[in-house]
Design an enzyme around this catalytic site. Sequence first.
Site, PDB file in Angstrom:
ATOM      1  N   ARG A  72      13.407  14.471 -25.120  1.00  0.00           N
ATOM      2  CA  ARG A  72      14.162  15.420 -25.959  1.00  0.00           C
ATOM      3  C   ARG A  72      13.654  15.417 -27.402  1.00  0.00           C
ATOM      4  NH1 ARG A  72      19.924  13.813 -25.485  1.00  0.00           N
ATOM      5  NH2 ARG A  72      20.338  15.651 -26.734  1.00  0.00           N
ATOM      6  N   ASN A 104      24.809  18.622 -32.818  1.00  0.00           N
ATOM      7  CA  ASN A 104      23.425  18.536 -32.341  1.00  0.00           C
ATOM      8  C   ASN A 104      22.685  17.388 -33.029  1.00  0.00           C
ATOM      9  OD1 ASN A 104      24.152  20.772 -30.938  1.00  0.00           O
ATOM     10  ND2 ASN A 104      23.050  22.235 -32.217  1.00  0.00           N
ATOM     11  N   VAL A 105      21.741  16.830 -32.297  1.00  0.00           N
ATOM     12  CA  VAL A 105      20.987  15.685 -32.825  1.00  0.00           C
ATOM     13  C   VAL A 105      19.531  16.070 -33.075  1.00  0.00           C
ATOM     14  CG1 VAL A 105      22.518  13.999 -31.713  1.00  0.00           C
ATOM     15  CG2 VAL A 105      20.517  14.824 -30.458  1.00  0.00           C
ATOM     16  N   ASP A 106      19.232  17.392 -33.010  1.00  0.00           N
ATOM     17  CA  ASP A 106      17.833  17.843 -33.035  1.00  0.00           C
ATOM     18  C   ASP A 106      17.269  18.121 -34.429  1.00  0.00           C
ATOM     19  OD1 ASP A 106      18.973  20.362 -33.728  1.00  0.00           O
ATOM     20  OD2 ASP A 106      18.931  21.071 -31.649  1.00  0.00           O
ATOM     21  N   HIS A 121      27.192  13.577 -34.275  1.00  0.00           N
ATOM     22  CA  HIS A 121      26.732  12.766 -33.141  1.00  0.00           C
ATOM     23  C   HIS A 121      25.387  12.110 -33.405  1.00  0.00           C
ATOM     24  CE1 HIS A 121      29.533  15.241 -30.218  1.00  0.00           C
ATOM     25  NE2 HIS A 121      30.193  14.396 -30.980  1.00  0.00           N
ATOM     26  N   CYS A 129      19.658  -0.981 -33.643  1.00  0.00           N
ATOM     27  CA  CYS A 129      19.637  -2.066 -32.658  1.00  0.00           C
ATOM     28  C   CYS A 129      20.867  -1.925 -31.766  1.00  0.00           C
ATOM     29  CB  CYS A 129      19.643  -3.406 -33.397  1.00  0.00           C
ATOM     30  SG  CYS A 129      19.800  -4.794 -32.269  1.00  0.00           S
ATOM     31  N   THR A 190      29.329  25.965 -28.730  1.00  0.00           N
ATOM     32  CA  THR A 190      29.784  24.688 -28.153  1.00  0.00           C
ATOM     33  C   THR A 190      30.790  24.973 -27.048  1.00  0.00           C
ATOM     34  OG1 THR A 190      30.888  22.574 -28.567  1.00  0.00           O
ATOM     35  CG2 THR A 190      31.493  24.381 -30.052  1.00  0.00           C
TER      36      THR A 190
END
Length: 252
Positions: A72, A104-106, A121, A129, A190
């Site tokens: 991704r 979104n994490v993009d 998110h 870690c 969403t």
Amino acid sequence: MTVTFPSELIERLRAAQSVAILTGAGVSAESGMPTFRDAQTGLWARYDPAELASPAAFRANPVLVWQWYAYRRALAEAAAPNPGHYALAELEQHIPDTTLITQNVDGLHHRAGSRNVVELHGNLTRYRCSDDGAPVEVTIVAKDAPPRCPRCGGLIRPDVVWFGELLPQHAWNMALAATRRCSLFLCIGTSGVVRPAADLPLIAQADGAYTVEINLAPGALAGQLNLHLYGPSGTLLPALVVAAFGERSSIG
Ligand code: BJW
């Protein structure tokens, strides 16, 4: 394509001092990023994303989950923001107190030029870690298996929020504050099933904001907000910004 919007929406957008926006995977769909609840394709077709995005999945099969994020991340790097992302960045130019809350994490909103972005998110390009949660700088990202934390030897994981995990406190506080002070709340692309993000439009509405859903198709929020507009965000958002504020040559 000509799109006509209700005049109440255009008037509220022009008059708004403060706007909050919640985006989800649908906003990036037209950039080629798969959404969460649509079936995956290719190598990942047999996996359910909801079952990969959990601490239990990472504990059970860290290599599989790591490889899915590597895939991704590569997709996101190759993707470009689409007209929907750019339209939201332009909206911020017209209404300075615009907060773009994204699930979104993009990273595509930042790349489109949005400045006031709250990542609820996390982000695919950061790592931490899995044992002590501390951020870890990863310069060369191995594609096959998660590297070990240089401090404690724990497995390194992406700095994203999985099911059952708490959202980053600062991001949540920023999102909630923007939701509470806005007069207009846009909920875009969403499914509205994942909480607590999905609570935000309803909180805004309870506090008196005018709430609008923009989505390809009705989802969990259907009928619950003040206005629902169905169509691709890459078409509707640029048309909405032009309808409210006029043409701008720099868009897209
Ligand atoms: C277009 C389009 C186009 C397509 N134009 N539109 C209360 C009750 C029950 C359960 C819970 C509850 N409160 C919390 C929970 C548990 C859970 C939850 O919500 N579960 C539900 C599924 C029931 N929530 C959590 O666990 C959260 N943590 C939490 O609450 O902590 C407190 C707590 C701890 C312990 C126990 C209980 C509480 C954390 C949630 C983290 C979600 N993480 C993920 C992965 C992030 C990293 C990654 O990306 O890999 O976030 S899961 C996934 O879902 C991802 C997304 O951000 C998120 C939302 O998905 P999204 O963006 O809506 O995508 P889709 O695919 O669902 O929808 C796409 C939409 O786009 C569709 O509607 C299309 O129609 C549309 N579309 N093309 C416009 N062109």
